[in-house]
Scaffold this motif. Structure first.
Motif, mmCIF file in Angstrom:
data_model
loop_
_atom_site.group_PDB
_atom_site.id
_atom_site.type_symbol
_atom_site.label_atom_id
_atom_site.label_comp_id
_atom_site.label_asym_id
_atom_site.label_seq_id
_atom_site.Cartn_x
_atom_site.Cartn_y
_atom_site.Cartn_z
ATOM 1 N N ARG A 1 52.206 32.832 51.584
ATOM 2 C CA ARG A 1 53.449 33.414 51.062
ATOM 3 C C ARG A 1 53.391 34.942 51.103
ATOM 4 N NH1 ARG A 1 54.157 32.804 45.159
ATOM 5 N NH2 ARG A 1 54.378 35.024 44.985
ATOM 6 N N ASP A 2 52.252 35.504 50.750
ATOM 7 C CA ASP A 2 52.091 36.951 50.764
ATOM 8 C C ASP A 2 52.178 37.506 52.186
ATOM 9 O OD1 ASP A 2 51.754 36.885 48.017
ATOM 10 O OD2 ASP A 2 49.570 36.978 48.128
ATOM 11 N N ARG A 3 51.595 36.793 53.139
ATOM 12 C CA ARG A 3 51.667 37.236 54.536
ATOM 13 C C ARG A 3 53.097 37.186 55.051
ATOM 14 N NH1 ARG A 3 47.664 33.396 56.100
ATOM 15 N NH2 ARG A 3 49.205 32.724 57.602
ATOM 16 N N ARG A 4 53.828 36.140 54.691
ATOM 17 C CA ARG A 4 55.221 36.020 55.135
ATOM 18 C C ARG A 4 56.083 37.117 54.524
ATOM 19 N NH1 ARG A 4 55.557 29.546 54.616
ATOM 20 N NH2 ARG A 4 54.396 29.082 56.516
ATOM 21 N N LEU A 5 55.849 37.420 53.270
ATOM 22 C CA LEU A 5 56.581 38.499 52.619
ATOM 23 C C LEU A 5 56.252 39.833 53.280
ATOM 24 C CD1 LEU A 5 58.467 39.486 50.413
ATOM 25 C CD2 LEU A 5 56.511 39.560 48.864
ATOM 26 N N ALA A 6 54.990 40.063 53.570
ATOM 27 C CA ALA A 6 54.570 41.287 54.247
ATOM 28 C C ALA A 6 55.209 41.379 55.633
ATOM 29 C CB ALA A 6 53.051 41.343 54.354
ATOM 30 N N ILE B 1 49.312 40.779 61.052
ATOM 31 C CA ILE B 1 50.183 39.669 60.646
ATOM 32 C C ILE B 1 51.076 39.188 61.791
ATOM 33 C CG2 ILE B 1 50.173 40.156 58.178
ATOM 34 C CD1 ILE B 1 52.796 41.660 58.533
ATOM 35 N N LYS B 2 50.585 39.344 63.000
ATOM 36 C CA LYS B 2 51.355 38.985 64.186
ATOM 37 C C LYS B 2 51.899 37.560 64.141
ATOM 38 C CE LYS B 2 49.729 38.230 68.518
ATOM 39 N NZ LYS B 2 49.034 38.586 69.759
ATOM 40 N N GLU B 3 51.065 36.621 63.764
ATOM 41 C CA GLU B 3 51.499 35.215 63.758
ATOM 42 C C GLU B 3 52.663 34.981 62.797
ATOM 43 O OE1 GLU B 3 50.546 32.947 65.962
ATOM 44 O OE2 GLU B 3 49.374 34.585 66.817
ATOM 45 N N ASP B 4 52.767 35.786 61.749
ATOM 46 C CA ASP B 4 53.870 35.655 60.796
ATOM 47 C C ASP B 4 55.098 36.440 61.251
ATOM 48 O OD1 ASP B 4 52.590 34.048 58.623
ATOM 49 O OD2 ASP B 4 51.182 35.716 58.724
ATOM 50 N N LEU B 5 54.925 37.379 62.149
ATOM 51 C CA LEU B 5 56.040 38.153 62.679
ATOM 52 C C LEU B 5 56.772 37.414 63.802
ATOM 53 C CD1 LEU B 5 54.440 41.699 62.824
ATOM 54 C CD2 LEU B 5 56.333 41.004 61.359
ATOM 55 N N ILE B 6 56.061 36.625 64.562
ATOM 56 C CA ILE B 6 56.658 35.951 65.721
ATOM 57 C C ILE B 6 57.904 35.133 65.347
ATOM 58 C CG2 ILE B 6 56.271 34.190 67.518
ATOM 59 C CD1 ILE B 6 53.415 35.366 67.791
ATOM 60 N N PRO B 7 57.868 34.328 64.278
ATOM 61 C CA PRO B 7 59.089 33.578 63.941
ATOM 62 C C PRO B 7 60.269 34.465 63.512
ATOM 63 C CG PRO B 7 57.188 32.651 62.823
ATOM 64 C CD PRO B 7 56.751 33.941 63.439
ATOM 65 N N LEU B 8 59.978 35.683 63.080
ATOM 66 C CA LEU B 8 61.036 36.600 62.656
ATOM 67 C C LEU B 8 61.640 37.384 63.806
ATOM 68 C CD1 LEU B 8 59.269 38.117 59.511
ATOM 69 C CD2 LEU B 8 60.918 36.231 59.573
ATOM 70 N N ALA B 9 60.957 37.410 64.924
ATOM 71 C CA ALA B 9 61.392 38.201 66.072
ATOM 72 C C ALA B 9 62.585 37.540 66.777
ATOM 73 C CB ALA B 9 60.233 38.369 67.057
ATOM 74 N N GLU B 10 63.373 38.391 67.395
ATOM 75 C CA GLU B 10 64.521 37.902 68.164
ATOM 76 C C GLU B 10 64.032 37.362 69.510
ATOM 77 O OE1 GLU B 10 67.459 40.945 68.661
ATOM 78 O OE2 GLU B 10 67.361 41.511 66.544
ATOM 79 N N PRO B 11 64.681 36.294 69.996
ATOM 80 C CA PRO B 11 64.309 35.796 71.321
ATOM 81 C C PRO B 11 64.624 36.838 72.388
ATOM 82 C CG PRO B 11 65.758 34.250 70.184
ATOM 83 C CD PRO B 11 65.712 35.489 69.367
ATOM 84 N N TRP B 12 63.710 36.992 73.337
ATOM 85 C CA TRP B 12 63.897 37.935 74.440
ATOM 86 C C TRP B 12 64.022 37.108 75.710
ATOM 87 C CZ3 TRP B 12 59.611 41.712 76.460
ATOM 88 C CH2 TRP B 12 60.185 42.600 77.381
#
Length: 65
Positions: free
Chosen positions: A7-12, A53-64
């Motif tokens: 949860r902390d990683r996702r918030l970060a 925290i790359k693995e937690d950022l990927i789902p937040l990123a816009e599709p390219w």
């Protein structure tokens, strides 16, 4: 080694994505990989945070496409 709760990683990750976007840096994903627009604007601290925290950022990123 510091244990960080999911949860902390996702918030970060959300906070980092929002902070980057406020500076005109957009997170993009393609084939499970993370990219940024305007990467020349990234600071060394940004790059470290993204790697951490790359693995937690990927789902937040816009599709390219």
């Amino acid at each position: 080694m510091r244990i960080v709760r999911v949860r902390d990683r996702r918030l970060a990750a959300t906070r980092l994505a929002n902070a980057l976007e406020a500076r005109g840096i957009i997170l993009l994903r393609r084939d499970g990989k993370l990219f940024t627009s305007n990467s020349s604007r990234l600071t060394d601290e940004d790059r470290i945070a993204i790697k951490t925290i790359k693995e937690d950022l990927i789902p937040l990123a816009e599709p390219w496409a």
